[in-house]
Design a protein around this motif. Structure first.
Motif, PDB file in Angstrom:
ATOM      1  N   PHE A  59      -7.827   1.149  -0.841  1.00  0.00           N
ATOM      2  CA  PHE A  59      -7.662  -0.302  -0.794  1.00  0.00           C
ATOM      3  C   PHE A  59      -6.977  -0.733  -2.091  1.00  0.00           C
ATOM      4  N   LEU A  60      -6.331  -1.885  -2.053  1.00  0.00           N
ATOM      5  CA  LEU A  60      -5.723  -2.457  -3.250  1.00  0.00           C
ATOM      6  C   LEU A  60      -6.642  -3.532  -3.810  1.00  0.00           C
ATOM      7  N   ASP A  61      -7.114  -3.308  -5.021  1.00  0.00           N
ATOM      8  CA  ASP A  61      -7.988  -4.252  -5.709  1.00  0.00           C
ATOM      9  C   ASP A  61      -7.221  -4.797  -6.917  1.00  0.00           C
ATOM     10  N   TRP A  70     -10.566   3.903  -3.768  1.00  0.00           N
ATOM     11  CA  TRP A  70     -10.962   4.534  -2.508  1.00  0.00           C
ATOM     12  C   TRP A  70     -12.417   4.203  -2.205  1.00  0.00           C
ATOM     13  N   LYS A  71     -12.682   3.861  -0.949  1.00  0.00           N
ATOM     14  CA  LYS A  71     -14.029   3.519  -0.507  1.00  0.00           C
ATOM     15  C   LYS A  71     -14.387   4.346   0.724  1.00  0.00           C
ATOM     16  N   GLN A  85     -12.829   9.067   2.571  1.00  0.00           N
ATOM     17  CA  GLN A  85     -12.625   7.734   2.011  1.00  0.00           C
ATOM     18  C   GLN A  85     -11.222   7.239   2.333  1.00  0.00           C
ATOM     19  N   GLU A  86     -11.030   5.927   2.228  1.00  0.00           N
ATOM     20  CA  GLU A  86      -9.721   5.335   2.463  1.00  0.00           C
ATOM     21  C   GLU A  86      -9.364   4.394   1.323  1.00  0.00           C
ATOM     22  N   LEU A  99      -5.194   0.863  -6.912  1.00  0.00           N
ATOM     23  CA  LEU A  99      -5.746   1.656  -5.820  1.00  0.00           C
ATOM     24  C   LEU A  99      -7.195   2.036  -6.095  1.00  0.00           C
ATOM     25  N   MET A 147       0.819  -1.206   0.000  1.00  0.00           N
ATOM     26  CA  MET A 147       0.000   0.000   0.000  1.00  0.00           C
ATOM     27  C   MET A 147       0.857   1.263   0.000  1.00  0.00           C
TER      28      MET A 147
END
Length: 610
Positions: A389-391, A397-398, A386-387, A395, A257
């Motif tokens: 995440f790695l999908d 943001w959710k 939002q924060e 990157l 991250m």
């Protein structure tokens, strides 16, 4: 969202009006510097450009000669002695690689010093600490002075480094800027256990080996120290000011991250420079941006050091803040987190519970944060709720969690730890200072007791060792610790002995024109007393035995001496020659001689910054 709190609007309007003349001068100045061509380096002559290109690989030189290829400058506070800054070693290579993918080039424009207050605490080097901020600001300006850069990325984390980088960035405020953090170290031993061992050592109940083992169990790997002191308060403020990518602050170094966020910062800067959609930092940061930083400081119980650093950063942009603003904003902002020293959790626990996106959302939705601000990701603060995440390596943001995952650490607006932000203005015939009350117990807020006066923190420690402070209530006055006297060191070494006396049932407090660590707060301490003793402040006139009225509820701080008698006193002048040389202190004589007061940022630049 609720409408903006009326008191916050009132304070904001006052700051905007107060700042109007200086802000206008600043904006006119940076707008005059804005290059009218496609890229900043268009204004340079061929010989100048050749020097700027000389060290670059041939393929990059070819790109840099194109008038539509932006060049990104990097200012780094890397060294491998300070744990928080060691991870910056890899950032330039990541950023150069990523910039090229998006049609830009990047160069390390310059480096700045980055000293560690944790290493220098209690020693001569701490007297360089505050002014290292100004050196960093100047180093930043030197790096950007080549006028080769269309935007800049800034790598810094710790106490003076981020404020210094920001002041330097604002001196070149005609170009866009983005701050790129490195993150906190992973959690070590608990803060309660660390504090217990320190106290046992101060009482002589454990030896140095036990103390060192405890400290190394706490400060044990690359990254920022995990308590919520000045360094992590820096990271919080950069997010509240919108100069970080959203929620970038508290991911650990050397994780996928952290690399992804760093690379994305380069890509984001490159793409936005090409599209022209990123505002210059001097225009992007408004009065409301700095007010948001104060709001964040209060909502999180952040470091008192920022009552100086935020003032200094704002002044670099023509925005005039004072301690009344901090005090009034604190009165309406609820305390939403408890992280050591205001609790037992660390910043990793805080981030896991919901972190800064949770706090920003709670304030924003309840009318306690300015949303009409520009940030590096657009207009408004919604993105900062939002924060990332790695999908599949990408990157995304959710939205932040709607519910705190640990209410001992993080709470909602409707259920705060305290209705106010835990920082107060202390004032009276001794002067004006600040106090952090968020970590204090209710029975420590008020003390009326005789003063015991010291001119050196080592004398306090010696008196404690001799047992001279035992068995009595007193106010410990430590003066001639201001910026002009000796560079205004932190007096963190005083916390353990005073805390021991407090735990024994004595009522004690500290009054000083010096600083305390961002990690302190247990012992009531009115700090940054302004004017300082060397500038004629009332703290210099106090005598041992004078009765001191110390009330952190009302903000009253007075020496209970007849006014005529007190005014007629002449402050004794101690021998300060021991503070002038050694460990480089002689090189900072000019800084000490012309620094402004603590309330105006303790800035040594003079002129517009005074």
């Amino acid at each position: 969202m609720k409408p903006l709190h009326p008191k916050l609007k009132e304070i904001t309007d006052r700051i905007i009006e107060r700042s109007r003349p200086t802000r206008e001068v600043y904006l006119n100045r940076i707008r005059a510097l804005k290059q009218q061509g496609k890229v900043e380096r268009d204004q340079l002559g061929c010989s100048n450009l050749a020097h700027g290109y000389a060290s670059m690989p041939k393929t990059i030189k070819i790109e840099m000669q194109k008038s539509d290829v932006p060049n990104i400058g990097m200012i780094s506070a890397y060294n491998d002695m300070v744990s928080a800054h060691q991870p910056f070693k890899d950032f330039p290579d990541w950023i150069k690689d990523e910039a090229q993918k998006f049609g830009a080039t990047a160069q390390v424009a310059g480096g700045t010093p980055a000293m560690c207050d944790g290493i220098t605490q209690g020693y001569e080097g701490m007297e360089l600490s505050l002014f290292s901020r100004d050196v960093i600001a100047m180093s930043t300006a030197v790096g950007l002075s080549h006028q080769m850069f269309d935007g800049a990325l800034f790598f810094g984390v710790c106490d003076k480094i981020v404020p210094g980088l920001m002041i330097g960035a604002l001196s070149c405020g005609h170009i866009p800027a983005l701050f790129v953090p490195a993150g906190p170290m992973q959690s070590g031993i608990g803060n309660k256990e660390k504090a217990r061992t320190r106290q046992l050592f101060a009482e002589g109940k454990v030896g140095r080996e036990a103390l060192l083992a405890s400290e190394m169990g706490s400060y044990h790997s690359p990254g920022t120290c995990t308590f919520y002191g000045t360094a992590n308060s820096n990271q919080m403020m950069m997010e509240f000011m919108g100069v970080h990518l959203p929620a970038a602050a508290f991911f650990n170094p050397y994780t996928p991250m952290r690399e992804a966020l760093t690379r994305h910062a380069a890509a984001h800067m490159a793409q936005n420079l090409r599209s022209g959609s990123l505002k210059p930092i001097g225009e992007m940061l408004s009065e409301k941006s700095f007010i948001n930083a104060i709001i964040g400081l209060m909502a999180t119980g952040g470091s008192t050091n920022h009552t100086m650093h935020l003032v200094a950063m704002a002044r670099a942009a023509g925005v005039i803040l004072n301690w009344d603003d901090f005090d009034e904003i604190s009165s309406i902002i609820p305390l939403l987190i408890r992280v050591y020293p205001n609790g037992q959790a660390d910043v990793n626990h805080f981030a896991a519970a919901g972190g800064l996106p949770f706090v920003i959302r709670e304030l924003r939705e309840n009318g306690l944060l300015h949303d009409d601000v520009d940030t590096v990701v657009g207009h408004g603060m919604a993105a900062y709720t939002q924060e990332p995440f790695l999908d599949n390596g990408k990157l995304v943001w959710k939205d932040a969690t709607k519910k705190s995952l640990n209410e001992d650490i993080l709470r909602t607006y409707d259920n705060p730890f305290s209705p106010d932000g835990g920082l107060k203005l202390m004032k009276g015939n001794i002067g004006r200072g600040v106090i952090k009350v968020s970590a204090m117990k209710p029975n420590t807020f008020v003390i009326e007791a005789p003063a015991i006066v010291f001119d050196d923190q080592r004398d306090v420690l010696a008196a404690f060792e001799r047992g001279e402070l035992d068995g009595k209530d007193f106010v410990c006055v430590v003066r001639y610790q201001g910026a002009r006297a000796n560079g205004m060191p932190e007096l963190h070494k005083l916390t353990p002995p005073l805390a021991i006396l407090q735990d024994r049932g004595q009522k004690v407090a500290l009054v000083t024109d010096g600083r305390m660590s961002g990690a302190s707060g247990k012992v009531p301490a009115a700090i940054h007393m302004s004017p300082e003793a060397l500038m004629g402040g009332g703290i210099g006139k106090i005598k041992t035995g004078d009765l001191i009225q110390f009330n952190a509820h009302t903000g009253e701080l007075n020496v209970l001496v007849d006014a005529k008698e007190f005014d007629a006193r002449v402050a004794p002048m101690p021998d300060l020659s021991k503070n002038t040389h050694g460990i480089g202190r002689e090189l900072f004589a000019g800084f000490r001689s012309q620094t402004s007061s603590a309330e105006t940022g303790a800035m040594s630049f003079g002129g517009d910054f005074a």
